[in-house]
Design an enzyme around this catalytic site. Structure first.
Site, mmCIF file in Angstrom:
data_model
loop_
_atom_site.group_PDB
_atom_site.id
_atom_site.type_symbol
_atom_site.label_atom_id
_atom_site.label_comp_id
_atom_site.label_asym_id
_atom_site.label_seq_id
_atom_site.Cartn_x
_atom_site.Cartn_y
_atom_site.Cartn_z
ATOM 1 N N TYR A 67 0.845 -1.205 0.000
ATOM 2 C CA TYR A 67 0.000 0.000 0.000
ATOM 3 C C TYR A 67 0.874 1.246 0.000
ATOM 4 O O TYR A 67 2.044 1.208 0.358
ATOM 5 C CB TYR A 67 -0.968 0.020 1.200
ATOM 6 C CG TYR A 67 -0.311 0.256 2.536
ATOM 7 C CD1 TYR A 67 -0.179 1.547 3.042
ATOM 8 C CD2 TYR A 67 0.174 -0.804 3.290
ATOM 9 C CE1 TYR A 67 0.423 1.768 4.263
ATOM 10 C CE2 TYR A 67 0.771 -0.591 4.524
ATOM 11 C CZ TYR A 67 0.893 0.705 5.001
ATOM 12 O OH TYR A 67 1.494 0.921 6.207
ATOM 13 N N CYS A 68 0.275 2.342 -0.471
ATOM 14 C CA CYS A 68 0.915 3.652 -0.429
ATOM 15 C C CYS A 68 -0.146 4.638 0.051
ATOM 16 O O CYS A 68 -1.106 4.235 0.691
ATOM 17 C CB CYS A 68 1.501 4.024 -1.797
ATOM 18 S SG CYS A 68 0.279 4.136 -3.106
ATOM 19 N N GLN A 69 -0.003 5.912 -0.261
ATOM 20 C CA GLN A 69 -0.971 6.884 0.244
ATOM 21 C C GLN A 69 -2.321 6.768 -0.478
ATOM 22 O O GLN A 69 -3.351 6.767 0.137
ATOM 23 C CB GLN A 69 -0.425 8.310 0.122
ATOM 24 C CG GLN A 69 -1.168 9.339 0.951
ATOM 25 C CD GLN A 69 -1.096 9.080 2.452
ATOM 26 O OE1 GLN A 69 -0.196 8.440 2.949
ATOM 27 N NE2 GLN A 69 -2.087 9.572 3.185
#
Length: 107
Positions: A67-69
């Protein structure tokens, strides 16, 4: 680009993500400052900018939850992993900003 990402990467709802990430490698591909500001409990920080150099830290025989932002960087990280032969790639729908579960911050 986006259609290709859908082929190599399974996008999971928060519920699905939560159900599987403890049995997988949970990787936060955001930059260290973002990670320190709050991350999913149990996540390792391997920023997208370091992924090429640190790819050996990710086991190819286990599912990888990324995941990222939002989801831009997790899609790019998945492409890198896919090129190296990784097949079980999952991302959190909407990214960290949509996460409602437990988070940890570094003080």
């Amino acid at each position: 680009m986006f259609i290709y990402q859908r082929k190599i990467l399974t996008t999971l709802t928060e519920e699905e993500f939560r159900a599987g990430y403890r049995k997988a490698q949970l990787i936060d591909v955001r930059e260290p400052k973002e990670y320190e500001g709050g991350h999913i409990l149990g996540a390792r920080n391997i920023p997208l900018s370091q992924m090429k150099m640190r790819i050996r830290e990710v086991r190819p025989d286990q599912p990888v939850y990324i995941y990222c932002q939002n989801t831009m960087r997790s899609g790019r990280a998945a492409q890198m992993l896919k090129r190296k032969g990784y097949t079980q790639l999952y991302q959190l729908k909407g990214g960290f900003k949509q996460w409602g579960g437990k988070i940890r911050t570094k003080n």
